[in-house]
Design an enzyme around this catalytic site. Structure first.
Site, PDB file in Angstrom:
ATOM      1  N   TYR A 140       0.946  -1.142  -0.018  1.00  0.00           N
ATOM      2  CA  TYR A 140       0.138  -0.047   0.136  1.00  0.00           C
ATOM      3  C   TYR A 140       0.850   1.453  -0.057  1.00  0.00           C
ATOM      4  CZ  TYR A 140      -3.861  -2.814   1.148  1.00  0.00           C
ATOM      5  OH  TYR A 140      -5.292  -4.115   0.942  1.00  0.00           O
ATOM      6  N   LYS A 191       3.081 -15.820   2.213  1.00  0.00           N
ATOM      7  CA  LYS A 191       3.233 -16.529   0.629  1.00  0.00           C
ATOM      8  C   LYS A 191       4.606 -16.726   0.178  1.00  0.00           C
ATOM      9  CE  LYS A 191       0.694 -17.616  -2.699  1.00  0.00           C
ATOM     10  NZ  LYS A 191      -0.310 -18.982  -2.619  1.00  0.00           N
ATOM     11  N   ASP A 223      -3.448 -18.420   1.247  1.00  0.00           N
ATOM     12  CA  ASP A 223      -4.611 -19.086   0.795  1.00  0.00           C
ATOM     13  C   ASP A 223      -5.094 -19.921   1.915  1.00  0.00           C
ATOM     14  OD1 ASP A 223      -2.215 -20.183   0.409  1.00  0.00           O
ATOM     15  OD2 ASP A 223      -2.834 -21.104  -1.757  1.00  0.00           O
ATOM     16  N   ASP A 247      -5.204  -6.794   5.882  1.00  0.00           N
ATOM     17  CA  ASP A 247      -6.609  -6.033   5.558  1.00  0.00           C
ATOM     18  C   ASP A 247      -7.863  -7.162   5.008  1.00  0.00           C
ATOM     19  OD1 ASP A 247      -8.153  -4.070   4.579  1.00  0.00           O
ATOM     20  OD2 ASP A 247      -7.074  -3.507   2.865  1.00  0.00           O
ATOM     21  N   ASP A 251     -11.005  -8.440   7.905  1.00  0.00           N
ATOM     22  CA  ASP A 251     -12.381  -8.238   7.757  1.00  0.00           C
ATOM     23  C   ASP A 251     -13.240  -9.746   7.433  1.00  0.00           C
ATOM     24  OD1 ASP A 251     -12.138  -5.627   7.600  1.00  0.00           O
ATOM     25  OD2 ASP A 251     -12.915  -5.215   5.755  1.00  0.00           O
TER      26      ASP A 251
END
Ligand code: NAD
Length: 358
Positions: A140, A191, A223, A247, A251
């Site tokens: 980001y 990852k 994943d 992020d 959520d």
């Protein structure tokens, strides 16, 4: 003496913070809790009072505080403002000004509210996960970034995923320190099979983990972590991950609990100073109606006691008071179900106060 700055913000922020303040007052008057409380403007209220969503006087108070308690910011009346004056900019500014890089998002589901989840009650009842998300680095913020036009005229968007060792180290320390205060199990989500950044992330996590031998460290690819969160979320205690993965996963985990009005959050710096706030926004659709759920904000007070004010005993008491109120069947509109008693914001706050005074 510890200093707390309270920032009600906008919309339901004012109503829910009023209830959280009642809790702090009870702790001061009946539990020997000592703290200096100051109040300031942020968001739309900052703009209305001082022409800026993060006014200078708020910045000065926030810098000097040990902890900050925030309601919520935003509202339709501010949507026409230039981007840099919008309420949400106040939030981004305070986070970066105070270097709040460690975002703690609990997904906590009290047994009494298990029916609110979209998952089967037995999979989620008593769920208690803490997701630690790196908040100020990663893709980001990475440079270079942009949209460029290639030689053949086609456009290409690009972002950069970068993490310095020092950035990984500090979020690792933050996560291990939290795991120690909980069930001492930390799952680092990465990852590493595909991304070099993740390879380094994993290596640094293992290295920092040597300083915390009492914490059991495990690793999971993102994943798989997403699948496991939905399949068997109770296997997790603390999860730590980079900004982008956090992020999404935080959520998803929050929604396992089914109610946005119940979830607190924290953003910490490297010294344990933190800003505490409900995960929800200013809810303009219900602002002023006296029906907002104040429990996410009251639970933010509990997190503040636990993580910035070193008062685990009072943190436990506030959480126990919230649990008792739910056990008695009191519910605000957002968590109401048949057979329970619907109450408003003030009644819910008063009920938690009454539990603390019992
Ligand atoms: P929201 O979280 O404010 O509301 C989403 C839905 O949840 C609404 O229906 C609302 O009524 C309900 N809700 C939220 N909190 C509740 C509570 N405590 N009790 C009962 N119901 C509750 O999100 P939104 O509608 O997308 O955004 C509204 C405003 O809030 C926007 O201006 C947005 O930018 C801002 N916002 C601020 C923050 C923050 O301050 N941290 C976070 C998200 C959104």
């Amino acid at each position: 003496m510890k200093k707390i700055v309270v920032l009600p913000g906008d919309g339901i922020g004012l109503e829910i913070i009023a209830e959280a303040k009642k809790i702090i007052t009870v702790l001061q008057e009946h539990y020997g809790f000592v703290a200096e409380i100051e109040e300031a403007y942020i968001g739309g209220a900052g703009y209305d009072h001082a022409g800026h969503p993060f006014p200078e006087e708020t910045k000065v108070l926030a810098q000097a505080a040990d902890a900050i308690l925030l309601g919520a910011v935003g509202g339709p009346q501010y949507e026409a403002l230039p981007r840099e004056l919008r309420p949400e900019r106040g939030l981004l500014a305070i986070r970066s000004e105070l270097d709040l890089f460690s975002n703690l998002r609990p997904a906590l589901l009290y047994e009494e509210l298990a029916n609110a989840s979209s998952l089967k009650p037995e999979i989620v009842s008593n769920l208690d996960i803490m997701i630690v998300r790196e908040l100020t680095g990663g893709i980001y913020f990475g440079e270079p970034r942009g949209i460029r036009t290639l030689e053949n005229g086609e456009r290409e968007g690009y972002n950069t995923l970068v993490y310095k060792e020092s950035e990984i180290e500090r979020i690792a320390h933050s996560a291990f320190a939290i795991a120690i205060k909980r069930d001492k199990r930390l799952c680092s989500v990465d990852k590493a099979n595909v991304l070099e950044v993740s390879e380094l992330w994993r290596e640094v996590m293992i290295r920092v983990g040597k300083d915390y031998p009492e914490v059991e460290l495990s690793h999971m690819y993102v994943d798989n972590a997403a699948m496991q969160l939905v399949k068997d979320p109770k296997q997790f205690d603390v999860m730590v991950t980079k900004n982008l993965f956090g992020d999404v996963l935080s959520d998803a985990a929050a929604m396992l609990t089914g109610s946005i009005g119940m979830l607190p959050s924290a953003s910490l710096d490297s010294h344990g100073k933190g800003m505490y706030e409900p995960i929800h926004g200013s809810a303009p659709d219900i602002a002023g109606k006296g029906i907002a759920n104040p429990l996410a904000t009251i639970l933010s007070v509990s997190m503040m006691l636990r993580y910035s004010l070193d008062n685990i005993d009072l943190a436990d008491r506030v959480e126990a008071a919230v649990k008792s109120v739910l056990k008695k069947g009191l519910r605000t509109a957002d968590i109401y179900e048949q057979g329970t008693t619907q109450v408003g914001t003030v009644e819910m706050g008063d009920a938690v106060v009454a539990e603390l005074l019992r």
